[in-house]
Design a protein around this motif. Structure first.
Motif, PDB file in Angstrom:
ATOM      1  N   MET A   1     -42.721 -54.557  -3.578  1.00  0.00           N
ATOM      2  CA  MET A   1     -41.751 -53.524  -3.313  1.00  0.00           C
ATOM      3  C   MET A   1     -41.405 -53.796  -1.818  1.00  0.00           C
ATOM      4  O   MET A   1     -42.226 -54.096  -1.217  1.00  0.00           O
ATOM      5  CB  MET A   1     -42.344 -52.085  -3.637  1.00  0.00           C
ATOM      6  N   ILE A   2     -40.096 -53.704  -1.850  1.00  0.00           N
ATOM      7  CA  ILE A   2     -39.496 -53.493  -0.406  1.00  0.00           C
ATOM      8  C   ILE A   2     -39.757 -52.476   0.237  1.00  0.00           C
ATOM      9  O   ILE A   2     -39.788 -51.194  -0.179  1.00  0.00           O
ATOM     10  CB  ILE A   2     -38.003 -54.122  -0.490  1.00  0.00           C
ATOM     11  N   ARG A   3     -40.143 -52.483   1.510  1.00  0.00           N
ATOM     12  CA  ARG A   3     -40.181 -51.445   2.388  1.00  0.00           C
ATOM     13  C   ARG A   3     -39.408 -51.624   3.646  1.00  0.00           C
ATOM     14  O   ARG A   3     -38.886 -52.706   4.020  1.00  0.00           O
ATOM     15  CB  ARG A   3     -41.670 -51.436   3.004  1.00  0.00           C
ATOM     16  N   MET A   4     -38.887 -50.293   4.080  1.00  0.00           N
ATOM     17  CA  MET A   4     -38.281 -50.387   5.430  1.00  0.00           C
ATOM     18  C   MET A   4     -39.089 -49.847   6.456  1.00  0.00           C
ATOM     19  O   MET A   4     -39.472 -48.762   6.482  1.00  0.00           O
ATOM     20  CB  MET A   4     -36.850 -49.540   5.506  1.00  0.00           C
ATOM     21  N   VAL A   5     -39.219 -50.675   7.512  1.00  0.00           N
ATOM     22  CA  VAL A   5     -40.052 -50.340   8.622  1.00  0.00           C
ATOM     23  C   VAL A   5     -39.393 -49.818   9.710  1.00  0.00           C
ATOM     24  O   VAL A   5     -38.418 -50.571  10.292  1.00  0.00           O
ATOM     25  CB  VAL A   5     -41.125 -51.270   8.985  1.00  0.00           C
ATOM     26  N   CYS A   6     -39.422 -48.624  10.308  1.00  0.00           N
ATOM     27  CA  CYS A   6     -38.517 -48.096  11.309  1.00  0.00           C
ATOM     28  C   CYS A   6     -39.328 -47.650  12.523  1.00  0.00           C
ATOM     29  O   CYS A   6     -40.378 -47.168  12.365  1.00  0.00           O
ATOM     30  CB  CYS A   6     -37.757 -46.953  10.744  1.00  0.00           C
ATOM     31  N   ARG A   7     -38.794 -47.852  13.687  1.00  0.00           N
ATOM     32  CA  ARG A   7     -39.481 -47.279  15.038  1.00  0.00           C
ATOM     33  C   ARG A   7     -38.319 -46.776  15.691  1.00  0.00           C
ATOM     34  O   ARG A   7     -36.936 -47.255  15.980  1.00  0.00           O
ATOM     35  CB  ARG A   7     -39.877 -48.531  15.844  1.00  0.00           C
ATOM     36  N   ASN A   8     -38.501 -45.465  16.197  1.00  0.00           N
ATOM     37  CA  ASN A   8     -37.556 -44.771  17.084  1.00  0.00           C
ATOM     38  C   ASN A   8     -38.325 -44.262  18.090  1.00  0.00           C
ATOM     39  O   ASN A   8     -39.398 -43.768  18.383  1.00  0.00           O
ATOM     40  CB  ASN A   8     -37.150 -43.397  16.227  1.00  0.00           C
ATOM     41  N   LYS A   9     -37.863 -44.330  19.364  1.00  0.00           N
ATOM     42  CA  LYS A   9     -37.954 -43.804  20.508  1.00  0.00           C
ATOM     43  C   LYS A   9     -37.015 -42.286  20.541  1.00  0.00           C
ATOM     44  O   LYS A   9     -35.854 -42.523  20.682  1.00  0.00           O
ATOM     45  CB  LYS A   9     -37.649 -44.810  21.873  1.00  0.00           C
ATOM     46  N   VAL A  10     -37.573 -41.256  20.894  1.00  0.00           N
ATOM     47  CA  VAL A  10     -36.802 -40.056  20.798  1.00  0.00           C
ATOM     48  C   VAL A  10     -37.087 -39.354  21.857  1.00  0.00           C
ATOM     49  O   VAL A  10     -38.048 -39.510  22.460  1.00  0.00           O
ATOM     50  CB  VAL A  10     -36.947 -39.041  19.436  1.00  0.00           C
ATOM     51  N   ALA A  11     -36.065 -38.501  22.230  1.00  0.00           N
ATOM     52  CA  ALA A  11     -36.122 -37.506  23.517  1.00  0.00           C
ATOM     53  C   ALA A  11     -37.125 -36.272  23.089  1.00  0.00           C
ATOM     54  O   ALA A  11     -37.844 -36.027  24.135  1.00  0.00           O
ATOM     55  CB  ALA A  11     -34.702 -36.979  23.671  1.00  0.00           C
ATOM     56  N   ASP A  12     -37.215 -35.950  22.016  1.00  0.00           N
ATOM     57  CA  ASP A  12     -38.184 -34.714  21.394  1.00  0.00           C
ATOM     58  C   ASP A  12     -38.383 -34.791  20.179  1.00  0.00           C
ATOM     59  O   ASP A  12     -37.860 -34.482  19.227  1.00  0.00           O
ATOM     60  CB  ASP A  12     -37.437 -33.366  22.003  1.00  0.00           C
ATOM     61  N   PHE A  13     -39.826 -35.112  19.808  1.00  0.00           N
ATOM     62  CA  PHE A  13     -40.128 -35.319  18.697  1.00  0.00           C
ATOM     63  C   PHE A  13     -39.908 -34.174  17.682  1.00  0.00           C
ATOM     64  O   PHE A  13     -39.467 -34.256  16.350  1.00  0.00           O
ATOM     65  CB  PHE A  13     -41.803 -35.515  18.561  1.00  0.00           C
ATOM     66  N   ALA A  14     -40.016 -32.852  18.161  1.00  0.00           N
ATOM     67  CA  ALA A  14     -39.880 -31.578  17.260  1.00  0.00           C
ATOM     68  C   ALA A  14     -38.561 -31.548  16.838  1.00  0.00           C
ATOM     69  O   ALA A  14     -38.205 -31.214  15.796  1.00  0.00           O
ATOM     70  CB  ALA A  14     -40.388 -30.415  17.876  1.00  0.00           C
ATOM     71  N   LYS A  15     -37.680 -31.848  17.755  1.00  0.00           N
ATOM     72  CA  LYS A  15     -36.204 -31.760  17.364  1.00  0.00           C
ATOM     73  C   LYS A  15     -35.858 -32.894  16.399  1.00  0.00           C
ATOM     74  O   LYS A  15     -35.200 -32.738  15.161  1.00  0.00           O
ATOM     75  CB  LYS A  15     -35.389 -31.986  18.448  1.00  0.00           C
ATOM     76  N   TRP A  16     -36.249 -34.212  16.514  1.00  0.00           N
ATOM     77  CA  TRP A  16     -36.057 -35.077  15.778  1.00  0.00           C
ATOM     78  C   TRP A  16     -36.526 -35.014  14.468  1.00  0.00           C
ATOM     79  O   TRP A  16     -35.946 -35.077  13.307  1.00  0.00           O
ATOM     80  CB  TRP A  16     -36.725 -36.402  16.347  1.00  0.00           C
ATOM     81  N   LYS A  17     -37.725 -34.438  14.458  1.00  0.00           N
ATOM     82  CA  LYS A  17     -38.703 -34.439  13.094  1.00  0.00           C
ATOM     83  C   LYS A  17     -37.841 -33.359  12.237  1.00  0.00           C
ATOM     84  O   LYS A  17     -37.556 -33.378  10.942  1.00  0.00           O
ATOM     85  CB  LYS A  17     -39.965 -33.845  13.273  1.00  0.00           C
ATOM     86  N   SER A  18     -37.219 -32.289  12.809  1.00  0.00           N
ATOM     87  CA  SER A  18     -36.490 -31.316  12.407  1.00  0.00           C
ATOM     88  C   SER A  18     -35.292 -31.967  11.475  1.00  0.00           C
ATOM     89  O   SER A  18     -34.947 -31.640  10.445  1.00  0.00           O
ATOM     90  CB  SER A  18     -36.099 -30.145  13.056  1.00  0.00           C
ATOM     91  N   VAL A  19     -34.338 -32.579  12.482  1.00  0.00           N
ATOM     92  CA  VAL A  19     -33.221 -33.189  11.689  1.00  0.00           C
ATOM     93  C   VAL A  19     -33.765 -34.229  10.527  1.00  0.00           C
ATOM     94  O   VAL A  19     -33.247 -34.462   9.399  1.00  0.00           O
ATOM     95  CB  VAL A  19     -32.661 -34.081  12.820  1.00  0.00           C
ATOM     96  N   PHE A  20     -34.786 -35.107  11.037  1.00  0.00           N
ATOM     97  CA  PHE A  20     -35.342 -36.243   9.893  1.00  0.00           C
ATOM     98  C   PHE A  20     -35.695 -35.635   8.773  1.00  0.00           C
ATOM     99  O   PHE A  20     -35.204 -35.978   7.409  1.00  0.00           O
ATOM    100  CB  PHE A  20     -36.427 -36.912  10.596  1.00  0.00           C
ATOM    101  N   ASP A  21     -36.334 -34.382   8.746  1.00  0.00           N
ATOM    102  CA  ASP A  21     -36.631 -33.669   7.405  1.00  0.00           C
ATOM    103  C   ASP A  21     -35.647 -33.378   6.698  1.00  0.00           C
ATOM    104  O   ASP A  21     -35.645 -32.980   5.306  1.00  0.00           O
ATOM    105  CB  ASP A  21     -37.933 -32.464   7.827  1.00  0.00           C
ATOM    106  N   SER A  22     -34.485 -32.571   7.357  1.00  0.00           N
ATOM    107  CA  SER A  22     -33.208 -32.222   6.733  1.00  0.00           C
ATOM    108  C   SER A  22     -32.608 -33.008   5.952  1.00  0.00           C
ATOM    109  O   SER A  22     -31.526 -32.986   5.083  1.00  0.00           O
ATOM    110  CB  SER A  22     -32.319 -31.479   7.792  1.00  0.00           C
ATOM    111  N   HIS A  23     -32.999 -34.363   6.368  1.00  0.00           N
ATOM    112  CA  HIS A  23     -32.106 -35.409   5.475  1.00  0.00           C
ATOM    113  C   HIS A  23     -32.905 -36.189   4.379  1.00  0.00           C
ATOM    114  O   HIS A  23     -32.680 -37.066   3.798  1.00  0.00           O
ATOM    115  CB  HIS A  23     -31.897 -36.735   6.608  1.00  0.00           C
ATOM    116  N   SER A  24     -34.102 -35.418   3.969  1.00  0.00           N
ATOM    117  CA  SER A  24     -34.964 -36.094   2.806  1.00  0.00           C
ATOM    118  C   SER A  24     -33.994 -36.136   1.476  1.00  0.00           C
ATOM    119  O   SER A  24     -34.160 -37.112   1.025  1.00  0.00           O
ATOM    120  CB  SER A  24     -36.071 -34.976   2.601  1.00  0.00           C
ATOM    121  N   GLU A  25     -33.147 -35.319   1.089  1.00  0.00           N
ATOM    122  CA  GLU A  25     -32.348 -35.450   0.157  1.00  0.00           C
ATOM    123  C   GLU A  25     -31.414 -36.703   0.124  1.00  0.00           C
ATOM    124  O   GLU A  25     -31.251 -37.540  -0.926  1.00  0.00           O
ATOM    125  CB  GLU A  25     -31.418 -34.280  -0.084  1.00  0.00           C
ATOM    126  N   ALA A  26     -30.773 -36.682   1.165  1.00  0.00           N
ATOM    127  CA  ALA A  26     -30.050 -38.137   1.582  1.00  0.00           C
ATOM    128  C   ALA A  26     -30.862 -39.463   1.508  1.00  0.00           C
ATOM    129  O   ALA A  26     -30.567 -40.366   1.044  1.00  0.00           O
ATOM    130  CB  ALA A  26     -29.279 -38.040   2.774  1.00  0.00           C
TER     131      ALA A  26
END
Length: 86
Positions: A1-26
């Protein structure tokens, strides 16, 4: 199976995670299923995550879409990389 490995440097993890989680349907619509997510030990704003990829073309379209750039900007992504692997 193919995987997509991602690395992000973010300003604030909590803010990033909130937006990330809100895109689970997408993510699901793009054939992406989150497999794992980690934060850096020395830098908690360094994030690495892996998606299982059901459809490579859909996944590439998803990450190339203007919405992905907007979400990254809104969530505070400073820089990021991704790789498709199998």
């Amino acid at each position: 199976m193919i995987r997509m490995v991602c690395r992000n440097k973010v300003a604030d993890f909590a803010k990033w995670k909130s937006v990330f989680d809100s895109h689970s349907e997408a993510h699901n619509k793009a054939g992406l299923s989150l497999e794992d997510l980690w934060r850096g030990v020395e830098d908690s704003n360094e994030v690495v995550f892996i998606f299982k990829v059901a459809d490579l073309d859909k996944a590439k379209a998803f990450i190339s879409a203007p919405d992905a750039k907007e979400a990254g900007d809104r969530s505070g992504v400073i820089e990021g990389n991704y790789w498709f692997v199998e």
